[in-house]
Structures are given as C-alpha cells and as structure tokens.
Design a protein around this motif. Structure first.
Motif, PDB file in Angstrom:
ATOM      1  N   THR A   1       0.858  -1.180   0.000  1.00  0.00           N
ATOM      2  CA  THR A   1       0.000   0.000   0.000  1.00  0.00           C
ATOM      3  C   THR A   1       0.892   1.227   0.000  1.00  0.00           C
ATOM      4  O   THR A   1       1.804   1.333   0.808  1.00  0.00           O
ATOM      5  N   CYS A   2       0.626   2.162  -0.899  1.00  0.00           N
ATOM      6  CA  CYS A   2       1.421   3.388  -0.952  1.00  0.00           C
ATOM      7  C   CYS A   2       1.121   4.238   0.290  1.00  0.00           C
ATOM      8  O   CYS A   2      -0.034   4.367   0.689  1.00  0.00           O
ATOM      9  N   ILE A   3       2.169   4.810   0.897  1.00  0.00           N
ATOM     10  CA  ILE A   3       1.958   5.606   2.111  1.00  0.00           C
ATOM     11  C   ILE A   3       2.174   7.100   1.861  1.00  0.00           C
ATOM     12  O   ILE A   3       2.200   7.896   2.787  1.00  0.00           O
ATOM     13  N   ASN A   4       2.322   7.506   0.594  1.00  0.00           N
ATOM     14  CA  ASN A   4       2.597   8.915   0.316  1.00  0.00           C
ATOM     15  C   ASN A   4       1.439   9.844   0.660  1.00  0.00           C
ATOM     16  O   ASN A   4       1.650  10.963   1.099  1.00  0.00           O
ATOM     17  N   CYS A   5       0.223   9.405   0.405  1.00  0.00           N
ATOM     18  CA  CYS A   5      -0.912  10.287   0.665  1.00  0.00           C
ATOM     19  C   CYS A   5      -2.093   9.448   1.107  1.00  0.00           C
ATOM     20  O   CYS A   5      -2.052   8.224   1.060  1.00  0.00           O
ATOM     21  N   PRO A   6      -3.180  10.085   1.543  1.00  0.00           N
ATOM     22  CA  PRO A   6      -4.307   9.324   2.092  1.00  0.00           C
ATOM     23  C   PRO A   6      -5.040   8.442   1.086  1.00  0.00           C
ATOM     24  O   PRO A   6      -5.855   7.622   1.478  1.00  0.00           O
ATOM     25  N   MET A   7      -4.748   8.588  -0.212  1.00  0.00           N
ATOM     26  CA  MET A   7      -5.371   7.698  -1.197  1.00  0.00           C
ATOM     27  C   MET A   7      -5.019   6.248  -0.885  1.00  0.00           C
ATOM     28  O   MET A   7      -5.828   5.349  -1.082  1.00  0.00           O
ATOM     29  N   GLY A   8      -3.780   6.012  -0.421  1.00  0.00           N
ATOM     30  CA  GLY A   8      -3.337   4.653  -0.081  1.00  0.00           C
ATOM     31  C   GLY A   8      -3.483   3.683  -1.238  1.00  0.00           C
ATOM     32  O   GLY A   8      -4.079   2.617  -1.103  1.00  0.00           O
TER      33      GLY A   8
ATOM     34  N   LYS B   1       4.862   9.809  -7.597  1.00  0.00           N
ATOM     35  CA  LYS B   1       5.385   9.560  -6.254  1.00  0.00           C
ATOM     36  C   LYS B   1       5.162   8.110  -5.846  1.00  0.00           C
ATOM     37  O   LYS B   1       5.982   7.522  -5.150  1.00  0.00           O
TER      38      LYS B   1
ATOM     39  N   ARG C   1      12.004   5.659   5.662  1.00  0.00           N
ATOM     40  CA  ARG C   1      10.888   6.249   6.400  1.00  0.00           C
ATOM     41  C   ARG C   1      11.354   7.529   7.097  1.00  0.00           C
ATOM     42  O   ARG C   1      12.543   7.651   7.444  1.00  0.00           O
ATOM     43  N   ILE C   2      10.405   8.417   7.345  1.00  0.00           N
ATOM     44  CA  ILE C   2      10.648   9.535   8.267  1.00  0.00           C
ATOM     45  C   ILE C   2      10.372   8.998   9.670  1.00  0.00           C
ATOM     46  O   ILE C   2       9.399   8.262   9.852  1.00  0.00           O
TER      47      ILE C   2
ATOM     48  N   THR D   1       9.442  10.044  13.538  1.00  0.00           N
ATOM     49  CA  THR D   1       9.041  11.142  14.423  1.00  0.00           C
ATOM     50  C   THR D   1       9.004  10.621  15.856  1.00  0.00           C
ATOM     51  O   THR D   1       8.649   9.479  16.095  1.00  0.00           O
TER      52      THR D   1
ATOM     53  N   LYS E   1      11.688  15.256  14.380  1.00  0.00           N
ATOM     54  CA  LYS E   1      11.583  14.323  13.246  1.00  0.00           C
ATOM     55  C   LYS E   1      12.927  14.242  12.538  1.00  0.00           C
ATOM     56  O   LYS E   1      13.776  15.133  12.686  1.00  0.00           O
TER      57      LYS E   1
ATOM     58  N   LYS F   1      14.856   2.243   6.402  1.00  0.00           N
ATOM     59  CA  LYS F   1      13.885   1.641   7.315  1.00  0.00           C
ATOM     60  C   LYS F   1      14.572   0.749   8.344  1.00  0.00           C
ATOM     61  O   LYS F   1      14.169   0.694   9.504  1.00  0.00           O
TER      62      LYS F   1
END
Lengths: 418, 120
Positions: B7-14, B35, B49-50, B52, B68, B75
């Motif tokens: 699942t793509c984690i870039n934006c809420p579309m997923g 992206k 990953r970022i 935080t 952050k 990862k």
C-alpha cells in the motif's frame, strides 16, 4: 465586552477560521482556547502526513498548526488561553471563565464554533470486567507520551482500528513497548489504508477483524484482556475467547463532535453526524453562529478541516458585513443508498463562490460504485470510485452554475453499482 | 519473476501497488501518480521512512519536544535512530527547526525539532 467575531477553540479549525475572517476584512476577532497553547489536537499528533492538500508537503501536526499560529500572530489576532466557554445563547452572548479574571461575558457579532471532538471511552462500550488502571483512550495515551513525557505501558492491546489507535501502535512500539495486537469489531478498518501499512505492517503488528474485548482482568493494574471473535451481528462467538496478557488497553473506537455548547444555544444537531446542521457558508440553524472542523463532523484529514474553516471564517465575515444573502431558495442535501450523511446539509446558491465541496461518508465497504447526485430523479453528476469505505471520507465538488439550475429543493447523494 | 503487493503511504489515497521484478527490471502498477512509482521502487530496493518522536527538554514549559528526521532514513535503521534520539536531552528554549542531532548515524539526515518549547 463586545466583539465582532468570537471563535470558540484554537485548534486547526478555529485558527483557519480566524485567519480567513481577517482576510475578509474583520479585525476585531477573539479566539477562546481552553488549553495552555494554541494548536489543539495537532500539538500531540507529532507524526507526519499533514498538509499535502493545503501546503503540498508532508508536515507533522505541530508544524502544520505552527504555520497558522504564526499567521494569527502576524495579523495581531487576539486570543485568550486557559479560557473555558461555559455557555453560548441564541443571541450570541458568551459566558466564559479564566483563572485570571473569573467569569466574564462577551456579546459577539458572530460566533464560530470550533470545539473539535472527543473520544469514545470504555464507558460508552460497556466492556465487562474490573476497573484497573492501564485502560486509556488512544488520544489520552498520545498526549501523555508525546506532550507530557510519560510512557503509559509495556504490553499493549489496542481495541479499534481508528487512525489514532494505528498511530499509537507504532508510537508505543518505537518507544519500546510490545504491541500485541489491534482488534477491530468490524470486518474492515476505520483507519486510513496508509496507516495500516506504515504503522502495523511495518512493525509486524497483527490486526484482527471481527474481534473485540469481552472481559478485562486485574485489580490495581490491568493484567490481561479476554478477546473473542464476533459474528455478523457483532455478538461474541462462544468458544472463541482467548486470554491475552497485557498491562495497557488503548481504545480507538470512534470520535464524537463536542456539542454541549451548540445544544445550549439551541442549534439544530444532526442525528447522524452528531454535529450542527450547516449551510454552504457553514452557518448553523442559529443566525450568526457558524461551525467548522470536527465539531461539525469527524474528518480524516486536517487539510479538509482547514478548507471547511476558511468557509466558516469567510461566512462569518460576510454575515458581520451584512453581505450574506438570505434568499428563499434553499437546497437540502440528503444521503441515500449507502451514503450515511452529506455535509453541508443546506445550500443557498447565492452564497456560493465557485463551487461547493460536499463531504460524505458511506455505511459499508463497496467496490466499483458510482456516487450519483440526483435532483428530481435526474442525474446531476456521477463519479466513479473503485472502492469506498466508512473509514475514508469522500468529497464531491459541484459548481455554482449546476446548483443554480436545480429547480427541486432536494439534492440526493446515492451509491449505484457500476 | 517476483510480485509484491504493498500500500502506498505517500498520501491518504493509499493506492494498492503491485510491483513486478523480472531480470532486475522493476515495473509498478496501481499507482495514480509518480510519487507512488518512486515509492514502490524504493520500497523493494532500499525502503526508507521519516521517524518522528520526542526528546527530553531541560527547563522548558513542557518536559519533551516533538522531533523528526528531516528526511527519510533507511527503514532498517529506525530502531537504531530511536536509540540515538532517546540519548538526547536539550535545553530550553527550543525553536521549531532547531537541529537536535546532526547527521544521525551517518545517514546525512539531521534530526530537527518540530515544535517550540519556551523557558519555564
């Protein structure tokens, strides 16, 4: 005291409404905030992923709110912290309380309600068992860990797959806790897909659908929970119970708009959203009182809260300047056939700038559907969605020209198989 | 040939992404933007990953402040970076954007403050 515009709540909704009202010519603005700082819930949402729509980049919660706090300061918008609003009446008289000055009253030209929402607690779920410490809402745990510097437990079970629960599963893992499982009573997640990927899958935390907690054990501190599978009616299935040792149970089982003040003012509340019924300008049923953000309906993304709050700020400014049209033509919106609700519920096309962005939630997971907008049996607009889910809010923009040409006073949003 | 579904984690579309690897050639389907494709390729070559978290603050209004990694880090280093983060205590005042750890674990990525903390 008398103020032109009073905003209740200094979270993302209140801050954006204040900035936008100022941009529309209102200078006499006062924000009332009960916490010690502005920023609302974003202060504790230290993870990233905010701001893609509004700023085109991924920000953390505090970074997102800081951008608005900075604007509020640059514009010299006044705010009072540690200030609790006790009552608002339908003539927009506000009673509030601060430790410094005690009780005081404000007569407001217009009011924006931006109180946000609160979490459902154990009491709302009626989970049987004892009452030890170690049972918290996910958001309370988030505040303890991210703002107060306390770790809340070592072995964790999370009930509910809402976004805060998923985010806290990762957060607790990073801080050294063992998150044993996330349980979801429904057959689908109520959180965002990307949060399941980056908070659970990344850390091998199992997510069990159709499961819940049926008993709580421990005297002083939580010692364990009994979990069980549920049937299609969400009733526990006998014989599927399992004991899981844990010292912490986090609840992420839904959010409720916080509307005690709205009810006190006699504002009409929707039975479905638990928030005020609003129009295209985010005005409630009481003239001059506007509402925006999670107090209206619970959002997944702060970016949409900001957009909605700009509308409320602009609407309040127009009201103060006497520019808000009170035309007799009002279109009511309604969700049907799988659409649980639509916000806003009322539209006066005269007050629409370019288009209205309608927000809605569905009641189940549906694949390959059209969201159809109908008036008098005729299709006004139709958009295809490969999948819709209750956990992800849908939105559809409809242009002013289309709304102006609707003769019937109802606009129905409905799901249809593709 | 190997297939991976993520699942793509870039934006809420997923977006659901399907990555196919054949003779070192990676192809991606299911992404709705570039992206997503970049993420998919990174995810099977060098996932990042970022991170935080928070660090302790001496003399601040709050005992901890949010931080952050300014950019994504590998990862596999997440827990090592967390160890470095947990070693740090900084002094108030803290300003959003202050560097908390420079070049953490030689990743060429700084850990920065994402919130303010005033002197108590």
């Amino acid at each position: 005291m008398k103020r032109e515009l009073v905003i209740i709540g200094g979270g993302p909704a209140g801050l954006a409404a204040a900035v936008e009202a100022h941009n529309n010519g209102i200078n006499d603005i006062l924000i009332l905030e009960r916490d010690k700082n502005l920023g609302g819930i974003l202060q504790q949402c230290i993870h990233n992923g905010f701001g893609l729509h509004i700023f085109g980049e991924q920000l953390t919660g505090p970074e997102y709110s800081e951008r608005f706090i900075k604007k509020v300061n640059e514009l010299n918008i006044e705010y009072m912290l540690d200030t609790m609003v006790l009552n608002i009446d339908s003539s927009r008289k506000i009673t509030a309380l601060t430790p410094k000055t005690g009780v005081f009253e404000i007569e407001a030209g217009a009011v924006v309600l931006a109180m946000g929402c609160r979490e459902r607690t154990r009491g709302a779920l009626n989970i049987p068992g004892s009452r030890p410490s170690g049972i918290l809402t996910a958001g309370a745990a988030q505040r303890f860990v991210n703002m107060e510097g306390y770790m809340v437990g070592k072995k964790v079970v999370i009930l509910g797959s809402g976004d805060i629960g998923l985010i806290m599963a990762r957060r607790m893992t990073l801080e050294g806790a063992e998150v044993k499982m996330v349980l979801e009573i429904m057959p689908y997640s109520t959180g965002l897909k990307r949060n399941i990927a980056q908070c659970l899958v990344d850390y091998d935390i199992p997510l069990y659908f159709n499961h819940t907690v049926v008993n709580i054990h421990g005297k002083n501190r939580l010692e364990g929970v009994t979990v069980a599978e549920v049937d299609e009616y969400r009733k526990p299935i006998a014989g599927t119970e399992k004991y899981v040792e844990c010292d912490t149970l986090l609840l992420s089982v839904g959010l409720i708009p916080e509307n005690e003040l709205s009810k006190g003012a006699g504002i009409e509340i929707s039975g479905i959203t638990s928030g005020p019924v609003v129009d295209e300008s985010m005005q409630t049923s009481v003239e001059g009182i506007f509402a925006c953000g999670n107090v209206v309906h619970v959002h997944d993304l702060v970016d949409f809260v900001t957009q909605e709050s700009y509308l409320a700020g602009k609407g309040a400014a127009k009201f103060i300047k006497g520019e808000l049209s009170k035309s007799k033509k009002v279109i009511s919106t309604l969700g049907e056939n799988g659409i649980r609700y639509v916000v806003p519920q009322k539209i006066n096309p005269d007050n629409v700038d370019d288009s209205v962005n309608f927000f809605m939630r569905v009641d189940n997971v549906y694949k390959n559907v059209f969201i159809e907008v109908l008036s008098e049996g005729k299709t006004v607009l139709k958009v295809k969605r490969p999948v819709v889910s209750p956990g992800e809010m849908e939105n559809i923009k409809i242009k002013r020209e289309i709304l102006e040409n609707i003769n019937f006073n109802k606009l129905i949003f409905s799901l249809k198989e593709a | 040939m190997s297939k991976t579904n993520i699942t793509c984690i870039n934006c809420p579309m997923g977006c659901p992404l399907e990555i196919t690897m054949e003779n070192d050639i990676i192809s991606v389907i299911g992404n709705k933007c570039n992206k997503g494709k970049e993420y998919a390729i990174r995810e099977i070559t060098n996932p990042t990953r970022i991170v935080t978290s928070t660090v302790k603050v001496n003399g601040g209004e709050r005992p901890v402040v949010a931080i952050k990694t300014q950019d994504e880090i590998p990862k596999k280093l997440i827990f090592d970076v967390m160890k470095e983060i947990n070693k740090v205590t900084i002094n108030a005042p803290v300003n959003l954007g202050d560097i908390v750890i420079e070049n953490v674990l030689n990743t060429n990525v700084n850990v920065i403050a994402t919130a303010n903390d005033k002197v108590k």
